[in-house]
Design a protein around this motif. Structure first.
Motif, PDB file in Angstrom:
ATOM      1  N   HIS A   1      20.718  40.527 -24.731  1.00  0.00           N
ATOM      2  CA  HIS A   1      19.812  40.829 -25.845  1.00  0.00           C
ATOM      3  C   HIS A   1      20.152  42.209 -26.392  1.00  0.00           C
ATOM      4  O   HIS A   1      20.591  43.107 -25.675  1.00  0.00           O
TER       5      HIS A   1
ATOM      6  N   ASP B   1      18.244  45.168 -28.626  1.00  0.00           N
ATOM      7  CA  ASP B   1      16.942  45.626 -29.094  1.00  0.00           C
ATOM      8  C   ASP B   1      17.122  46.843 -29.991  1.00  0.00           C
ATOM      9  O   ASP B   1      17.889  47.765 -29.661  1.00  0.00           O
ATOM     10  N   GLY B   2      16.402  46.850 -31.089  1.00  0.00           N
ATOM     11  CA  GLY B   2      16.441  47.968 -32.015  1.00  0.00           C
ATOM     12  C   GLY B   2      15.043  48.443 -32.368  1.00  0.00           C
ATOM     13  O   GLY B   2      14.095  47.644 -32.416  1.00  0.00           O
ATOM     14  N   ARG B   3      14.923  49.743 -32.599  1.00  0.00           N
ATOM     15  CA  ARG B   3      13.645  50.333 -33.000  1.00  0.00           C
ATOM     16  C   ARG B   3      13.889  51.302 -34.143  1.00  0.00           C
ATOM     17  O   ARG B   3      14.745  52.190 -34.060  1.00  0.00           O
TER      18      ARG B   3
ATOM     19  N   MET C   1      10.313  46.873 -34.946  1.00  0.00           N
ATOM     20  CA  MET C   1      11.021  46.416 -33.753  1.00  0.00           C
ATOM     21  C   MET C   1      11.798  45.137 -34.079  1.00  0.00           C
ATOM     22  O   MET C   1      11.326  44.288 -34.847  1.00  0.00           O
TER      23      MET C   1
ATOM     24  N   GLN D   1      14.810  42.220 -32.190  1.00  0.00           N
ATOM     25  CA  GLN D   1      15.594  41.804 -31.028  1.00  0.00           C
ATOM     26  C   GLN D   1      16.406  40.568 -31.376  1.00  0.00           C
ATOM     27  O   GLN D   1      15.902  39.635 -32.016  1.00  0.00           O
TER      28      GLN D   1
ATOM     29  N   ARG E   1      18.868  37.734 -29.231  1.00  0.00           N
ATOM     30  CA  ARG E   1      19.089  37.307 -27.847  1.00  0.00           C
ATOM     31  C   ARG E   1      19.947  36.043 -27.811  1.00  0.00           C
ATOM     32  O   ARG E   1      19.972  35.252 -28.761  1.00  0.00           O
TER      33      ARG E   1
ATOM     34  N   GLY F   1      15.803  35.337 -32.307  1.00  0.00           N
ATOM     35  CA  GLY F   1      15.510  36.710 -32.689  1.00  0.00           C
ATOM     36  C   GLY F   1      14.026  36.906 -32.920  1.00  0.00           C
ATOM     37  O   GLY F   1      13.269  35.958 -33.138  1.00  0.00           O
ATOM     38  N   THR F   2      13.616  38.170 -32.869  1.00  0.00           N
ATOM     39  CA  THR F   2      12.223  38.558 -33.087  1.00  0.00           C
ATOM     40  C   THR F   2      12.189  39.775 -33.995  1.00  0.00           C
ATOM     41  O   THR F   2      13.018  40.683 -33.858  1.00  0.00           O
TER      42      THR F   2
END
Length: 533
Positions: free
Chosen positions: A239, A241-243, A253, A255, A257, A285-286
Motif C-alpha cells: 500500500h 499512503d499519502g497525506r 488522505m 491510499q 493498495r 484505493g481510498t
C-alpha cells in the motif's frame, strides 16, 4: 589651557583630559612611589620569559545573560554523583602562581600543569567536557541497535530486506491424510518514507513465495485430492499512503493498495482436481479528509476495490472459469473521535459498502450481489506509555439479493494492544473480524473472527525469542459448518549485525472442522537468513 612643566605640559585641575603622573589625582598612585619616575634613567624590568597578557579575558564584565565570545552557557551544568567538577577559569586580578625552587636549582610551579598537556586532541564525542568549549547535546539512545538503518534518496528514507528460508512442511495441502514436502520461502520487503516538514508519503511493500521441491501424490484410487497437486503459493501485499496538509486542522488522505494471494489451504472454496492454486488480485484505493475542531476530529472517505480470479487449471488439462467470483466493492466510511484527556481518545465509526459481481448468477445458481456494513465504537489509549493501542466492539451485517441466502450478521470485535511488561518483554494482542465470500451452495458468506496473542522477549540485545498463539473461528452462515483454527509458533532470532539476522521458526497448526474429512494438522520447521539495509 595647558601650562608648561619640565618634560611637557599638563592640564589644569578642572580639565577633562586624562590625568598624568605630573598631576596627581585622588585615587591614583603617588608618582614619588614609583622608582622609574623618581629616577628616569632606571631601565624597565626585563620581559624575557614572561607570558604577555593582552587586553581583558573573554566575557569579562558580562552579566549573567551577557555576550560570551566562547559561547559558554552561564547556567550551571548538572553533574552526576561522583562526577568531577571543572575548575572555573582564572578571572582578572587572580594572583600568579607561586614559584618555588627545587634543590637542584630548577624552578617549578606550585600549581601542576594542565591535565590535558602533552596529550592527543580530544575526539569530537567528548566535545563540551573542557572548560570554554560549548556543551554537546547528549545523543538519543538507540532503541533498536540491530535495526535497519536505511539509505536516503533525496528526502526519502529507503529500507529494504529479503528473507531466505528453507525447511519442511508435514502437510502443505492441509489434507486429512498428510503428505510432507520440503519447503523454501523467499520474502522481499521495501519501505519508502518521506522526510518532509509538511505532508507525507509512505510506501510499504511486502511479498513472499512458498515453493515446494515436489508435488503432492494423487490418491491411489483415482479420486481427486482436496488440494492442488502443485501447492506453490505467491503472496504480496502493498500500500502507498499519502497525506496532504491543507492547513493545521485539515488534511487530505489517500491510499492505493494491492493484494495478490490464493485461497488458503484447507478452504472449502478450493476445487477438487486442481493442478495449482488460482491466483486472485485485489486492487483498490481510498480518498478521504480529516478535519479537527479543537479536540474533536471528524474523518470521512470513499473507497473502491476490484477483485479478479485467474481461471483454474485442472489435472486433466482443462480449465475452469472463476468469473463468477469476480466482483467490485464500493464503499464509504465515517469516523468521529474526541480527545477526552491526554492518552484517551474515544471514537465511533460507521462503514457501508456494496458488492457487485460480474456474473449475476454463480456456478451454483445463486445471486451473490450484496450490500452491508458495520457500526463500532471504541477508544484508543496510552496509559503510562506501558499499555497502548485501540479496542472496539460493534455489529456487522450483510444482505444478499438472492432470497435463498440468509442475511450474514454477527458481533464485530477489533483490538490492537501493546503492553510493555518490562524493558525486555513485550506482550501484544490483536483481534479482527471479516466477512469473506464463498462459493459453497446455500451459504451466504463466512464470518471470520481471529484472535492473536504474542510475547516478545530479548534474552540479549542480539537474541530475541517470539511466542505466538492464534485462534480463529469461521462460521459458514446458511450451513452447519464451523471451522476452528489453532496455531502455535515460536521464533528465535539471532542478530549478528544490523544487516544480517539468522532466524529459526517452528509452527504447529490444527484445523478442526465440523465437516467430515476436512480436519487437518501440520508442523512447519524453518531456518533462514534475513538481509536488510
Amino acid at each position: 589651557m595647558l601650562r608648561p612643566v619640565r618634560g611637557g605640559f599638563v592640564a589644569p585641575q578642572d580639565s577633562p583630559l586624562r590625568p598624568t603622573p605630573d598631576r596627581p589625582v585622588e585615587g591614583l598612585p603617588d608618582p614619588g612611589s614609583d622608582a622609574r619616575l623618581r629616577n628616569p634613567d632606571t631601565p624597565a624590568p626585563s620581559r624575557v620569559g614572561k607570558i604577555p597578557t593582552y587586553g581583558l579575558p573573554a566575557a569579562n564584565g558580562a552579566s549573567e545573560s551577557g555576550y560570551d565570545s566562547l559561547n559558554r552557557k552561564r547556567k550551571k551544568p548538572k553533574y552526576y554523583p561522583g562526577q568531577a567538577r571543572p575548575k572555573p577559569p582564572a578571572g582578572p586580578g587572580t594572583p600568579a602562581p607561586a614559584v618555588a625552587a627545587n634543590p637542584n636549582g630548577r624552578v617549578r610551579l606550585s600549581v601542576p600543569p594542565s591535565e590535558y598537556a602533552h596529550k592527543s586532541p580530544i575526539p569530537p564525542a567528548m566535545a563540551g567536557t573542557v572548560v570554554g568549549q560549548p556543551t554537546r547535546k547528549r545523543l538519543r539512545i538507540d532503541d533498536d541497535p540491530f535495526g535497519a538503518v536505511g539509505d536516503y534518496a533525496g528526502s526519502f528514507l529507503i529500507k529494504g530486506a529479503v528473507e531466505l528460508s528453507v525447511g519442511y512442511d508435514t502437510n502443505p495441502g492441509r489434507l486429512d491424510k498428510p503428505q510432507g514436502l520440503p519447503l523454501y520461502v523467499i520474502a522481499p520487503e521495501l519501505l519508502v518514507a518521506s522526510d518532509w516538514e509538511r505532508h507525507a508519503l509512505v510506501a510499504d511493500l511486502r511479498g513472499s513465495f512458498n515453493g515446494y521441491g515436489k508435488n503432492l501424490t494423487p490418491n491411489a484410487d483415482g479420486t481427486p485430492l482436496s488440494a492442488p497437486i502443485d501447492v506453490d503459493r505467491p503472496n504480496f501485499i502493498g500500500h502507498i499512503d499519502g497525506r496532504l496538509d491543507v492547513s493545521r486542522d485539515t488534511r487530505l488522505m489517500a491510499q492505493g493498495r494491492l493484494l495478490v494471494a490464493t485461497d488458503n489451504p484447507g478452504s472449502p472454496n478450493v476445487q477438487a482436481g486442481l493442478l495449482r492454486y488460482p491466483i486472485y488480485t485485489t486492487v483498490g484505493g481510498t480518498l478521504g479528509v480529516d478535519q479537527n475542531f479543537n479536540r474533536l476530529q471528524i474523518s470521512a472517505g470513499a473507497a473502491v476495490d476490484r477483485t479478479d480470479y485467474q481461471w483454474s487449471k485442472l489435472t486433466d488439462g482443462t480449465s475452469s472459469s472463476n468469473d463468477d467470483r469476480n466482483y467490485t466493492q464500493y464503499g464509504g466510511l465515517g469516523r468521529i473521535s474526541y480527545d477526552l484527556i491526554p492518552g484517551l481518545k474515544p471514537f465511533g465509526e460507521i462503514v457501508g459498502n456494496v458488492r457487485s459481481h460480474d456474473l449475476l448468477v454463480d456456478r451454483n445458481g445463486y445471486e451473490r450481489n450484496s450490500s452491508g456494513g458495520s457500526v463500532r465504537a471504541g477508544t484508543s489509549f496510552e496509559l503510562s506509555r506501558l499499555l497502548t493501542g485501540e479496542v472496539a466492539i460493534g455489529w456487522t451485517a450483510r444482505t444478499y439479493e438472492d432470497l435463498r441466502l440468509l442475511p450474514l450478521q454477527g458481533l464485530l470485535t477489533s483490538a490492537s494492544l501493546v503492553w510493555t511488561a518490562t524493558p525486555l518483554t513485550t506482550a501484544k494482542f490483536f483481534a479482527d473480524t471479516q466477512i469473506a465470500e464463498t462459493t459453497l451452495p446455500g451459504v451466504s458468506g463466512v464470518l471470520v473472527h481471529t484472535y492473536t496473542f504474542e510475547v516478545d522477549h530479548d534474552f540479549r540485545r542480539w537474541l530475541t525469542g517470539i511466542g505466538k498463539f492464534t485462534y480463529g473461528k469461521l462460521d459458514y452462515q446458511g450451513d452447519n459448518r464451523t471451522d476452528k483454527i489453532y496455531t502455535l509458533s515460536g521464533d528465535l532470532i539471532y542478530k549478528m549485525t544490523r544487516n544480517l539476522w539468522v532466524k529459526g521458526n517452528v509452527t504447529y497448526s490444527v484445523l478442526d472442522s465440523s465437516s467430515p474429512g476436512s480436519s487437518s494438522k501440520s508442523t512447519v520447521v524453518m531456518l533462514g537468513l534475513r538481509l536488510q539495509n
